[in-house]
Design an enzyme around this catalytic site. Structure first.
Site, PDB file in Angstrom:
ATOM      1  N   ASP A 139       4.983   6.148  -0.176  1.00  0.00           N
ATOM      2  CA  ASP A 139       5.220   7.228   0.773  1.00  0.00           C
ATOM      3  C   ASP A 139       4.653   6.862   2.144  1.00  0.00           C
ATOM      4  O   ASP A 139       3.748   6.026   2.255  1.00  0.00           O
ATOM      5  CB  ASP A 139       4.555   8.518   0.287  1.00  0.00           C
ATOM      6  CG  ASP A 139       5.153   9.027  -1.017  1.00  0.00           C
ATOM      7  OD1 ASP A 139       6.312   8.691  -1.303  1.00  0.00           O
ATOM      8  OD2 ASP A 139       4.437   9.755  -1.741  1.00  0.00           O
ATOM      9  N   LYS A 140       5.153   7.504   3.167  1.00  0.00           N
ATOM     10  CA  LYS A 140       4.749   7.201   4.548  1.00  0.00           C
ATOM     11  C   LYS A 140       3.232   7.158   4.715  1.00  0.00           C
ATOM     12  O   LYS A 140       2.688   6.245   5.337  1.00  0.00           O
ATOM     13  CB  LYS A 140       5.350   8.254   5.497  1.00  0.00           C
ATOM     14  CG  LYS A 140       4.915   8.116   6.946  1.00  0.00           C
ATOM     15  CD  LYS A 140       5.523   9.214   7.796  1.00  0.00           C
ATOM     16  CE  LYS A 140       5.050   9.114   9.250  1.00  0.00           C
ATOM     17  NZ  LYS A 140       5.609  10.195  10.099  1.00  0.00           N
TER      18      LYS A 140
END
Length: 323
Positions: A139-140
Site C-alpha cells: 500500500d502507498k
C-alpha cells in the site's frame, strides 16, 4: 477510442512447442505480451476454432490461432527519476525498500510518481516485462521490501512462485489494544459494500480466501508491537484482519486508527500518536527462491524512522508506568 480486432495466423515450425502466449507474441509482435495474456484469459483466443484460455497451453505446427478482441488504447507510462532504495540486485531481480508515500503502480488519483515510473527510468529495458516487473504490491503508506523482476523469465517464475505460496513475507506493525498471545486470522476479504475505497471481511460469503499469522513482539500499556506473516496476499489484508479482531493499526486512516493514548499519557506520547498519519506497518522480511537459480534468498529491512520513534515513545511510556 476502441476498435474491433481480428487476427489469425498459422503456427510455423518456428513456434513449435511454444506456449500459446509466446506463440501469439511471436506471430503478432505489434501487441505486448501482457495484452495478449489478457486476451487469452478473457476467452478471446481460439486454437483450431476452439476457445483456449490457458496462456501456458502448448501449440504445434499447422494450428490456426485466431484473436477476436476489442482493442483499447494501451496506456504508456513515462520514466521518472525517482530514487529507489535498492537492497539487492542481480541480472534477474531487484529488491527495493519502499518508503511511505510512494505508490507502487499508476492508477486513479496517482497517474505517475510511482515505483513503476522509477523502474522505467532506472532500468529502461524493463519496459519489455509485464507491469515493469512488479509481481506484488505494498500500500502507498506501507513501507518495506518488494521484489521486482528485471526479465520476462524472472517475472514468469516469480509469479508462479508467489501463487504457489513460496514467498515468505513478514511484517512489523503497531496495533491498538493489548494481546495476550499470538494467533491466526482466517477470513475472506472483499470490497466493502458501502465504501468502495475500503476492503472488508466478507461475512456473508464471497470474497477471497485470506490467512494472516501474528505473534506478539512487544507489549505496551495500550498498544502491541506485532510480527505478522501472510499466507495469502489480499488488498489491505493485514489492516483488514487486525481491524476485524478489534486491533486497528495505529495511524490507519482508512480503518479507524485514530489516536487513542492510554490513561495518564504524557504530552510526548499524545503528540506522537496524533502526528502518526499512516498505518504503522512495515514489510521487514522477504524470503523466496531465486526465479532463475532456485537458491532460497532472504532480505531484511529495519523499521523506518517514524515507526522506530513511535515504538520507542510507547516503550518509554510503559517503562515509566511500571515504576
Amino acid at each position: 477510442m476502441s476498435q474491433q480486432l481480428h487476427l489469425n495466423a498459422e503456427v510455423t515450425d518456428q513456434q513449435l512447442g511454444f506456449r500459446l502466449d509466446q506463440a501469439l507474441a511471436s506471430l503478432f509482435s505489434d501487441y505486448s505480451r501482457s495484452r495478449i495474456k489478457e486476451w487469452i484469459l478473457a476467452d478471446m483466443v481460439k486454437v483450431d476454432g476452439q476457445l483456449v484460455n490457458k496462456p501456458r497451453e502448448k501449440v504445434y505446427t499447422g494450428q490456426i490461432l485466431e484473436v477476436s478482441a476489442v482493442l483499447e488504447d494501451e496506456v504508456v507510462f513515462k520514466p521518472q527519476d525517482i530514487k529507489l532504495d535498492i537492497v539487492f540486485e542481480d541480472d534477474h531481480i531487484l529488491v527495493i525498500n519502499k518508503p511511505a508515500g510512494l505508490v507502487v503502480h499508476p492508477g486513479a488519483g496517482n497517474p505517475d510518481g510511482t515505483v513503476l515510473n522509477a523502474l522505467l527510468h532506472h532500468y529502461p529495458d524493463i519496459v519489455e516485462v509485464p507491469r515493469a516487473g512488479i509481481v506484488h504490491r505494498l500500500d502507498k503508506d506501507t513501507t518495506g521490501l518488494m521484489v521486482v523482476a528485471k526479465t520476462v523469465p524472472a517475472q514468469t517464475h516469480l509469479v508462479t512462485s508467489l501463487q504457489a505460496h513460496e514467498f515468505t513475507r513478514e511484517y512489523e506493525a503497531v496495533a491498538m489494544g493489548c494481546f495476550t498471545a499470538g494467533g491466526r486470522v482466517e477470513a475472506a476479504i472483499g470490497r466493502d459494500r458501502v465504501n468502495r475505497v475500503k476492503m472488508a471481511v466478507a461475512t456473508t460469503g464471497g470474497g477471497k480466501h485470506a490467512v494472516t499469522h501474528y505473534r506478539v513482539a512487544e507489549k505496551y500499556r495500550a498498544h502491541t508491537r506485532l510480527r505478522l506473516r501472510l499466507e495469502t496476499g489480499r488488498t489491505h489484508q493485514i489492516r483488514v484482519h487486525m481491524a476485524h479482531i478489534g486491533h486497528v493499526l495505529v495511524g490507519d486512516p482508512v480503518y479507524g486508527g485514530r489516536p487513542r493514548p492510554p490513561k495518564g499519557a504524557g504530552e510526548k506520547l499524545i503528540t506522537t500518536l496524533r502526528e502518526f498519519k499512516r498505518q504503522a506497518l512495515h514489510a521487514t522480511m522477504l524470503r523466496l527462491p531465486h526465479p532463475i537459480t532456485g537458491e532460497v534468498m532472504e532480505w531484511h529491512a529495519p523499521v523506518p524512522e517514524d515507526m522506530a520513534k513511535l515504538e520507542q515513545v510507547l516503550r518509554d511510556d510503559a517503562v515509566f508506568f511500571e515504576r
